[in-house]
Scaffold this motif. Structure first.
Motif, PDB file in Angstrom:
ATOM      1  N   ALA A 305       6.324  25.849   8.258  1.00 57.15           N
ATOM      2  CA  ALA A 305       6.341  26.834   8.126  1.00 57.15           C
ATOM      3  C   ALA A 305       7.084  27.655   8.007  1.00 57.15           C
ATOM      4  O   ALA A 305       8.203  27.164   7.958  1.00 57.15           O
ATOM      5  CB  ALA A 305       5.567  27.252  10.183  1.00 57.15           C
ATOM      6  N   GLY A 306       6.925  29.190   7.167  1.00 55.37           N
ATOM      7  CA  GLY A 306       7.788  29.343   6.553  1.00 55.37           C
ATOM      8  C   GLY A 306       9.206  30.305   7.603  1.00 55.37           C
ATOM      9  O   GLY A 306       8.642  30.449   9.124  1.00 55.37           O
ATOM     10  N   GLN A 323      17.413  43.548   9.442  1.00 57.79           N
ATOM     11  CA  GLN A 323      15.898  43.326   9.190  1.00 57.79           C
ATOM     12  C   GLN A 323      15.156  41.823   8.872  1.00 57.79           C
ATOM     13  O   GLN A 323      16.294  41.062   8.859  1.00 57.79           O
ATOM     14  CB  GLN A 323      15.127  44.275   7.513  1.00 57.79           C
ATOM     15  N   GLN A 324      14.300  41.570   9.809  1.00 56.46           N
ATOM     16  CA  GLN A 324      14.024  40.045  10.056  1.00 56.46           C
ATOM     17  C   GLN A 324      12.784  39.895   8.769  1.00 56.46           C
ATOM     18  O   GLN A 324      11.688  41.057   8.608  1.00 56.46           O
ATOM     19  CB  GLN A 324      13.360  40.106  11.288  1.00 56.46           C
ATOM     20  N   VAL A 325      12.403  39.070   8.231  1.00 59.56           N
ATOM     21  CA  VAL A 325      12.152  38.529   7.105  1.00 59.56           C
ATOM     22  C   VAL A 325      11.419  37.003   6.479  1.00 59.56           C
ATOM     23  O   VAL A 325      12.214  36.687   7.483  1.00 59.56           O
ATOM     24  CB  VAL A 325      12.263  39.030   5.812  1.00 59.56           C
ATOM     25  N   ARG A 326       9.997  37.464   6.999  1.00 55.36           N
ATOM     26  CA  ARG A 326       9.129  35.813   7.230  1.00 55.36           C
ATOM     27  C   ARG A 326       9.089  34.959   5.711  1.00 55.36           C
ATOM     28  O   ARG A 326       8.757  35.823   4.890  1.00 55.36           O
ATOM     29  CB  ARG A 326       7.906  35.659   7.662  1.00 55.36           C
ATOM     30  N   LEU A 327       9.938  33.710   5.558  1.00 56.01           N
ATOM     31  CA  LEU A 327       9.985  32.943   4.077  1.00 56.01           C
ATOM     32  C   LEU A 327       8.582  32.805   3.707  1.00 56.01           C
ATOM     33  O   LEU A 327       8.065  32.564   5.128  1.00 56.01           O
ATOM     34  CB  LEU A 327      11.115  32.154   3.955  1.00 56.01           C
ATOM     35  N   PRO A 328       8.071  32.575   2.573  1.00 56.85           N
ATOM     36  CA  PRO A 328       6.669  31.273   2.789  1.00 56.85           C
ATOM     37  C   PRO A 328       6.613  30.110   3.749  1.00 56.85           C
ATOM     38  O   PRO A 328       7.435  29.674   3.334  1.00 56.85           O
ATOM     39  CB  PRO A 328       6.614  32.087   1.380  1.00 56.85           C
ATOM     40  N   ASP A 329       5.105  29.282   3.494  1.00 59.14           N
ATOM     41  CA  ASP A 329       5.106  28.336   3.699  1.00 59.14           C
ATOM     42  C   ASP A 329       5.032  27.874   2.695  1.00 59.14           C
ATOM     43  O   ASP A 329       5.156  27.984   1.549  1.00 59.14           O
ATOM     44  CB  ASP A 329       4.051  28.124   4.072  1.00 59.14           C
ATOM     45  N   GLU A 330       6.192  26.102   2.895  1.00 59.73           N
ATOM     46  CA  GLU A 330       6.764  25.254   2.092  1.00 59.73           C
ATOM     47  C   GLU A 330       5.634  24.436   1.864  1.00 59.73           C
ATOM     48  O   GLU A 330       5.477  23.813   3.074  1.00 59.73           O
ATOM     49  CB  GLU A 330       7.696  25.021   1.430  1.00 59.73           C
ATOM     50  N   GLU A 331       4.654  23.717   0.712  1.00 58.08           N
ATOM     51  CA  GLU A 331       3.892  22.747   0.639  1.00 58.08           C
ATOM     52  C   GLU A 331       4.913  21.709   0.639  1.00 58.08           C
ATOM     53  O   GLU A 331       5.445  21.228  -0.292  1.00 58.08           O
ATOM     54  CB  GLU A 331       3.028  22.744  -0.512  1.00 58.08           C
ATOM     55  N   VAL A 332       4.328  20.582   1.197  1.00 60.93           N
ATOM     56  CA  VAL A 332       5.153  19.072   1.828  1.00 60.93           C
ATOM     57  C   VAL A 332       4.273  17.794   1.125  1.00 60.93           C
ATOM     58  O   VAL A 332       4.584  16.634   0.974  1.00 60.93           O
ATOM     59  CB  VAL A 332       5.333  19.602   3.428  1.00 60.93           C
ATOM     60  N   GLY A 333       2.921  18.223   1.545  1.00 69.46           N
ATOM     61  CA  GLY A 333       1.717  17.491   1.148  1.00 69.46           C
ATOM     62  C   GLY A 333       0.372  17.541   1.525  1.00 69.46           C
ATOM     63  O   GLY A 333       0.283  18.799   1.027  1.00 69.46           O
ATOM     64  N   LEU A 348      -4.701  10.673   7.909  1.00 71.77           N
ATOM     65  CA  LEU A 348      -3.754  10.037   6.988  1.00 71.77           C
ATOM     66  C   LEU A 348      -2.969  11.489   6.342  1.00 71.77           C
ATOM     67  O   LEU A 348      -3.381  11.641   5.396  1.00 71.77           O
ATOM     68  CB  LEU A 348      -4.292   9.228   6.527  1.00 71.77           C
ATOM     69  N   ILE A 349      -1.846  10.845   6.113  1.00 73.24           N
ATOM     70  CA  ILE A 349      -0.767  11.848   5.134  1.00 73.24           C
ATOM     71  C   ILE A 349      -0.341  10.981   4.218  1.00 73.24           C
ATOM     72  O   ILE A 349      -0.514   9.668   3.624  1.00 73.24           O
ATOM     73  CB  ILE A 349       0.978  11.846   5.806  1.00 73.24           C
ATOM     74  N   MET A 350      -0.928  11.554   2.713  1.00 70.98           N
ATOM     75  CA  MET A 350      -0.758  11.345   1.122  1.00 70.98           C
ATOM     76  C   MET A 350      -0.290  11.710   0.643  1.00 70.98           C
ATOM     77  O   MET A 350       1.075  11.603   1.195  1.00 70.98           O
ATOM     78  CB  MET A 350      -2.464  11.686   0.572  1.00 70.98           C
ATOM     79  N   GLN A 351      -0.102  12.225  -0.286  1.00 78.75           N
ATOM     80  CA  GLN A 351       1.217  12.391  -0.953  1.00 78.75           C
ATOM     81  C   GLN A 351       1.925  13.265  -0.173  1.00 78.75           C
ATOM     82  O   GLN A 351       1.514  14.289   0.200  1.00 78.75           O
ATOM     83  CB  GLN A 351       1.256  13.323  -2.314  1.00 78.75           C
ATOM     84  N   VAL A 352       3.533  13.727  -0.316  1.00 79.48           N
ATOM     85  CA  VAL A 352       4.048  14.020   0.782  1.00 79.48           C
ATOM     86  C   VAL A 352       5.949  13.868   0.386  1.00 79.48           C
ATOM     87  O   VAL A 352       6.006  13.308  -0.538  1.00 79.48           O
ATOM     88  CB  VAL A 352       4.149  13.314   1.931  1.00 79.48           C
ATOM     89  N   THR A 353       6.555  15.492   0.202  1.00 79.57           N
ATOM     90  CA  THR A 353       8.142  15.581  -0.990  1.00 79.57           C
ATOM     91  C   THR A 353       8.649  16.199  -0.086  1.00 79.57           C
ATOM     92  O   THR A 353      10.017  15.906   0.257  1.00 79.57           O
ATOM     93  CB  THR A 353       7.666  17.261  -1.206  1.00 79.57           C
ATOM     94  N   ALA A 354       8.345  15.485   1.951  1.00 74.69           N
ATOM     95  CA  ALA A 354       8.964  15.892   2.231  1.00 74.69           C
ATOM     96  C   ALA A 354       8.907  15.296   4.042  1.00 74.69           C
ATOM     97  O   ALA A 354       7.298  15.753   4.031  1.00 74.69           O
ATOM     98  CB  ALA A 354      10.011  17.290   2.640  1.00 74.69           C
ATOM     99  N   PRO A 355       8.809  14.793   5.058  1.00 74.75           N
ATOM    100  CA  PRO A 355       9.251  15.061   6.309  1.00 74.75           C
ATOM    101  C   PRO A 355       7.643  15.543   6.980  1.00 74.75           C
ATOM    102  O   PRO A 355       8.105  17.049   6.706  1.00 74.75           O
ATOM    103  CB  PRO A 355       9.997  14.363   6.885  1.00 74.75           C
ATOM    104  N   ASP A 360       3.556  22.106  12.417  1.00 77.39           N
ATOM    105  CA  ASP A 360       3.870  22.274  10.697  1.00 77.39           C
ATOM    106  C   ASP A 360       2.458  22.630  10.676  1.00 77.39           C
ATOM    107  O   ASP A 360       1.569  22.462  11.266  1.00 77.39           O
ATOM    108  CB  ASP A 360       3.870  21.310  10.118  1.00 77.39           C
ATOM    109  N   VAL A 361       2.451  22.821   9.802  1.00 74.36           N
ATOM    110  CA  VAL A 361       0.563  24.075   9.339  1.00 74.36           C
ATOM    111  C   VAL A 361      -0.150  23.302   8.000  1.00 74.36           C
ATOM    112  O   VAL A 361       0.473  22.285   7.294  1.00 74.36           O
ATOM    113  CB  VAL A 361       0.665  25.209   8.052  1.00 74.36           C
ATOM    114  N   ALA A 362      -1.333  23.008   8.768  1.00 76.80           N
ATOM    115  CA  ALA A 362      -1.855  22.009   7.708  1.00 76.80           C
ATOM    116  C   ALA A 362      -4.045  22.803   7.684  1.00 76.80           C
ATOM    117  O   ALA A 362      -3.972  23.283   8.755  1.00 76.80           O
ATOM    118  CB  ALA A 362      -3.059  20.696   8.115  1.00 76.80           C
ATOM    119  N   LYS A 363      -3.726  23.878   6.328  1.00 77.15           N
ATOM    120  CA  LYS A 363      -5.133  24.077   6.395  1.00 77.15           C
ATOM    121  C   LYS A 363      -6.026  24.001   4.629  1.00 77.15           C
ATOM    122  O   LYS A 363      -5.188  22.698   3.648  1.00 77.15           O
ATOM    123  CB  LYS A 363      -4.771  25.797   5.728  1.00 77.15           C
TER     124      LYS A 363
END
Length: 366
Positions: A305-306, A323-333, A348-355, A360-363
């Motif tokens: 989540a960003g 000022q507060q800004v929200r960063l984009p969600d980063e895809e990890v797998g 089951l977690i398949m390809q993943v680039t970070a733990p 975490d978001v799943a969509k």
């Protein structure tokens, strides 16, 4: 991780064959890899995910390109060891070849549009599975997640043979509760509660799977108030207070990865094993299930989540606040859903680039 140029990556194979012929109608997300090999020989140990990812940027998208219906998605028994997948770059399509002939040459190739194939002999034994079966096998039939309503009125062990503290295989257990015409039961003990990361409400419990019981005699009014069971299997010690759940039917163990039919936005509730981070081939639970539009084989994208951060470059507000800004969600797998409950699913977690972490978001794939 396997070498993509030799054995392949993981997932959908059968429809790969038709990906190219439907390429003109394919969404941009369903493209061939720039480094796709000229061919791939299917070997024992391959999975549909492996082979699909050898040729496609998005391993899960080939059913969309292929235009498969739900029945075909649910029965992907097409690919067998020894077959060869050829990437015909000139024609922009894939072809399915046979085993090598006796002289070491390649068997004949089909010039027709490749269709999903079924084989009745050896089906389920020889067919290439969708994902590594050994990783998820214990999760297919054992409870492991018990939803709130399943605890209410569940049959329970109230006494043991000769007053024993713990029961083992072959021992008798005396049970109270409604059996609902079932005779085989799993024994479980509710464990840690699973809380929705958003609502903070308890949506289920991780269960300790203890073993199975087999009905010997039902309670008879006037003669006995309890049902008599025999311990069929005992993975862990069981005793008074442990609860029963009817043994579910053996689930389908081969399925095609595909996007959910409707948009799904979920969060990781827990990492199996009680740890805080998960990597490839580890199992997580999410706070969406079959009543939320998920089915077996659905694939979700995983994101961190960003974060919300301060913008020190912008003009400050009242009292000197940045000022507060929200960063984009980063895809990890990506997450492959292999078992669904009402409002919880195992993936089951398949390809993943970070733990992957709890929360975490799943969509749905984009």
């Amino acid at each position: 991780m396997k070498n993509f140029s030799t054995v392949g990556t993981r997932l959908a194979l059968a429809a790969l064959f038709a990906v190219a012929s439907a390429a003109s109608a394919a969404p941009l997300s369903c493209e061939f890899r720039a480094d796709a090999p000229d061919s791939h020989t299917v070997v024992k140990g391959d999975t549909l995910w492996d082979i699909s990812a050898t040729f496609l940027l998005k391993p899960w998208c080939w059913p969309t390109v292929w235009g498969m219906n739900r029945e075909e998605i649910a029965n992907p028994h097409w690919i067998y060891p020894g077959q060869i997948i050829w990437f015909d770059r000139a024609a922009g399509r894939l072809r399915l070849g046979n085993r090598l002939d006796a002289d070491g040459g390649v068997g004949s190739l089909s010039n027709d549009r490749l269709q999903p194939r079924t084989r009745t002999q050896g089906l389920g034994k020889d067919a290439v599975p969708s994902i590594p079966a050994g990783v998820i096998e214990p999760f297919l039939t054992q409870p492991l997640i018990i939803e709130d309503d399943e605890l209410k009125g569940a049959p329970r062990i109230v006494a043991t043979q000769e007053g024993r503290v713990f029961l083992g295989k072959g021992d008798k257990a005396y049970v109270r509760g409604e059996l609902k015409d079932n005779s085989s039961f799993q024994v479980f003990r509710p464990g840690a509660p699973l809380k929705d990361p958003v609502t903070k409400q308890i949506i289920g419990y991780e269960a300790f799977y203890l073993g199975t019981l087999k009905l010997q005699a039902e309670a008879r009014p006037g003669a006995s108030d309890v049902h008599t069971f025999t311990v069929a299997t005992a993975n862990q010690e069981m005793g008074k207070g442990d609860q029963l759940r009817a043994v579910p039917p053996t689930p389908m163990q081969n399925y095609v990865p595909h996007p959910p039919e409707q948009q799904v936005a979920a969060h990781v509730v827990a990492v199996y094993g009680g740890v805080t981070h998960a990597g490839q081939n580890q199992i997580v639970s999410i706070n969406r299930g079959k009543l939320d539009g998920l089915d077996i084989g659905a694939v979700l994208q995983l994101y961190h989540a960003g974060r919300t951060v301060s913008d020190s470059t912008a003009k400050k507000g009242w009292f000197g606040r940045e000022q507060q800004v929200r960063l984009p969600d980063e895809e990890v797998g990506s997450l492959f859903i292999f078992r669904t409950f009402k409002h919880i699913s195992y993936g089951l977690i398949m390809q993943v680039t970070a733990p992957v972490e709890v929360g975490d978001v799943a969509k749905s794939p984009e």
